[in-house]
Scaffold this active site. Structure first.
Site, PDB file in Angstrom:
ATOM      1  CG  HIS A   1       7.454  -8.404  20.529  1.00 17.15           C
ATOM      2  ND1 HIS A   1       6.423  -7.761  21.189  1.00 17.15           N
ATOM      3  CD2 HIS A   1       7.246  -9.733  20.708  1.00 17.15           C
ATOM      4  CE1 HIS A   1       5.637  -8.667  21.754  1.00 17.15           C
ATOM      5  NE2 HIS A   1       6.091  -9.863  21.459  1.00 17.15           N
TER       6      HIS A   1
ATOM      7  CE1 TYR B   1      -5.998   2.787  23.595  1.00 24.35           C
ATOM      8  CE2 TYR B   1      -3.635   3.168  23.422  1.00 24.35           C
ATOM      9  CZ  TYR B   1      -4.725   2.339  23.244  1.00 24.35           C
ATOM     10  OH  TYR B   1      -4.563   1.082  22.723  1.00 24.35           O
TER      11      TYR B   1
ATOM     12  CD  GLU C   1      18.732  -9.912  24.786  1.00 23.05           C
ATOM     13  OE1 GLU C   1      17.853 -10.560  24.191  1.00 23.05           O
ATOM     14  OE2 GLU C   1      19.870 -10.363  25.045  1.00 23.05           O
TER      15      GLU C   1
END
Length: 439
Positions: free
Chosen positions: A139, A342, A418
């Site tokens: 990720h 896109y 985080e």
């Protein structure tokens, strides 16, 4: 007449004020206080979910385990769930106890073929298959945080379902990074399969964590915020000859080199850059099999980024002309093919203006920053083509860090603090409630 006008002005002031009044409904539910406290309460769970997804990432159109975990979580909250949307997508519908609009919230789920170098306990060791090759998976763009944030928002709003003044569609989307060759997927396919209908979505919100802006910040822009992206390929046809006698043929490699140079002049000399930015990049060039043979053909592939539809059309025309006539000047022929990609990620100006006070309230006025457009691309744009949408960024860089020292997205050293997910939780939940209350 004056009294009526005064009342109308007072009503308008209440509707567009950024104070806590906007987040209360007829029952006196204080949504802002609830969202703030619930974000803190859910934070540990959100971190745990994010770390799981980070440790076990999955490539585009292969998000099988990710989708299963998301669907199970939504079902546990009493949310209506549909799976296998655009292959591996998950859509949850939360119908509130009070009438109101339908809000779409989107999180992308796929990871990238990147080998992680970050020294964290939950670093990815996963491998996958891409174009027939075994590749590491990571990720490396923060989609793991997006999934966890939206799962948290779903739990937060589901807990107050009876007070919710409208309906929320939680859209967990696969393949934002692009589908494997020969496959369909992503936001475009979700739209084709009706993700924005039944019930019809009135507005859609999406976020992206950003590794090079500080935790606690929100960055956004009205209008074009991310570029349209189009892949192109060029086939150059020459005439093969011995490397010692180039005059005996037509060298497609030299012609290709000049085509690459001249394509850059399309941007620097033929494009109105004071209006919007544009980029043409050649990322692949392939020709020849031996050092002393001038080959018959050469092949190139690259990407085009534009932020204005009219500029995009003109740039395509200029590229075709440049490629064709540059090749002819060498006695070669060339064929340019531009593929659909896109669209421009376009934040609806009215929606952005209405929701900007929410972003400022969540991050603080000094931390909600209007930015210049970005030449990266996002298929969230397919949702925005159908309904008004707002796409924004939340900071994921440790406080006090120099942005130049933060690893960019799509790299082995990509890292997210985080704590930035708290801003994402509060932003998505507050945008949902504020939009519902206004409508």
């Amino acid at each position: 007449m004056h009294i009526r006008m005064t009342l109308l002005l007072l009503l308008a002031a209440v509707c567009f004020d950024s104070s806590p009044l906007i987040a209360q409904n007829g029952s006196g539910m204080d949504w802002q206080t609830y969202i703030d406290s619930k974000s803190e309460e859910l934070y540990e769970n959100v971190v745990e979910w994010r770390r799981h997804f980070h440790q076990y990432p999955e490539l585009s159109n292969r998000e099988f385990e990710t989708a299963t975990m998301v669907a199970e979580h939504l079902r546990s909250l009493g949310i209506e769930v549909e799976t296998e949307v655009a292959h591996t997508g998950v859509v949850g519908v939360l119908r509130g106890g009070k009438p109101g609009p339908v809000v779409g919230l989107r999180a992308d789920m796929d990871a990238l073929p990147v080998k992680e170098r970050v020294d964290i306990p939950f670093a990815s060791q996963a491998v996958g298959e891409y174009m027939g090759n075994e590749v590491p998976v990571m990720h490396a763009c923060g989609h793991d945080t997006h999934i966890a944030i939206l799962m948290g928002v779903a739990e937060m709003l589901a807990a107050q379902k009876e007070e919710l003044p409208g309906t929320v569609k939680f859209i967990f989307q696969p393949a934002e990074e692009g589908t494997p060759p020969g496959e369909e997927g992503g936001a475009e396919m979700m739209v084709e399969e009706g993700v924005l209908t039944n019930p019809d979505v009135d507005a859609v919100f999406g976020l992206h964590i950003y590794s090079q802006s500080p935790v606690g910040t929100i960055t956004y822009r009205s209008g074009s915020i991310m570029a349209a992206s189009n892949r192109f390929s060029i086939d150059v046809m020459g005439a093969q000859t011995h490397g010692s006698q180039p005059w005996g043929g037509v060298d497609p490699i030299v012609a290709s080199a000049q085509i690459i140079n001249n394509l850059q002049s399309v941007v620097s000399r033929q494009t109105e850059l004071t209006k919007e930015a544009a980029v043409i990049t050649v990322g692949i060039i392939d020709a020849g099999v031996r050092n002393n043979i001038i080959p018959e053909t050469a092949y190139m592939e690259g990407t085009i980024r534009t932020l204005d539809t009219e500029m995009q059309e003109k740039l395509f025309e200029q590229m075709h002309r440049t490629v064709e006539y540059t090749a002819k000047s060498f006695g070669a022929e060339a064929k340019l093919t531009i593929y659909d990609g896109y669209p421009i990620t376009y934040n609806d100006p009215d929606l952005t203006a209405r929701m900007a006070p929410t972003l400022k309230r969540v991050a603080g006025p000094e931390n909600a920053i209007v930015i210049n457009a970005i030449t990266g691309a996002e298929d969230f744009s397919f949702f925005q083509k159908e309904v008004p949408g707002l796409y924004f960024f939340i900071g994921g860089m440790p406080a006090g860090m120099n942005p130049e020292d933060a690893a960019p997205h799509h790299t082995p050293d990509f890292y997210i603090e985080e704590e930035g997910m708290k801003t994402g939780l509060r932003a998505m939940a507050n945008l949902t409630i504020d939009y519902m209350m206004e409508n």
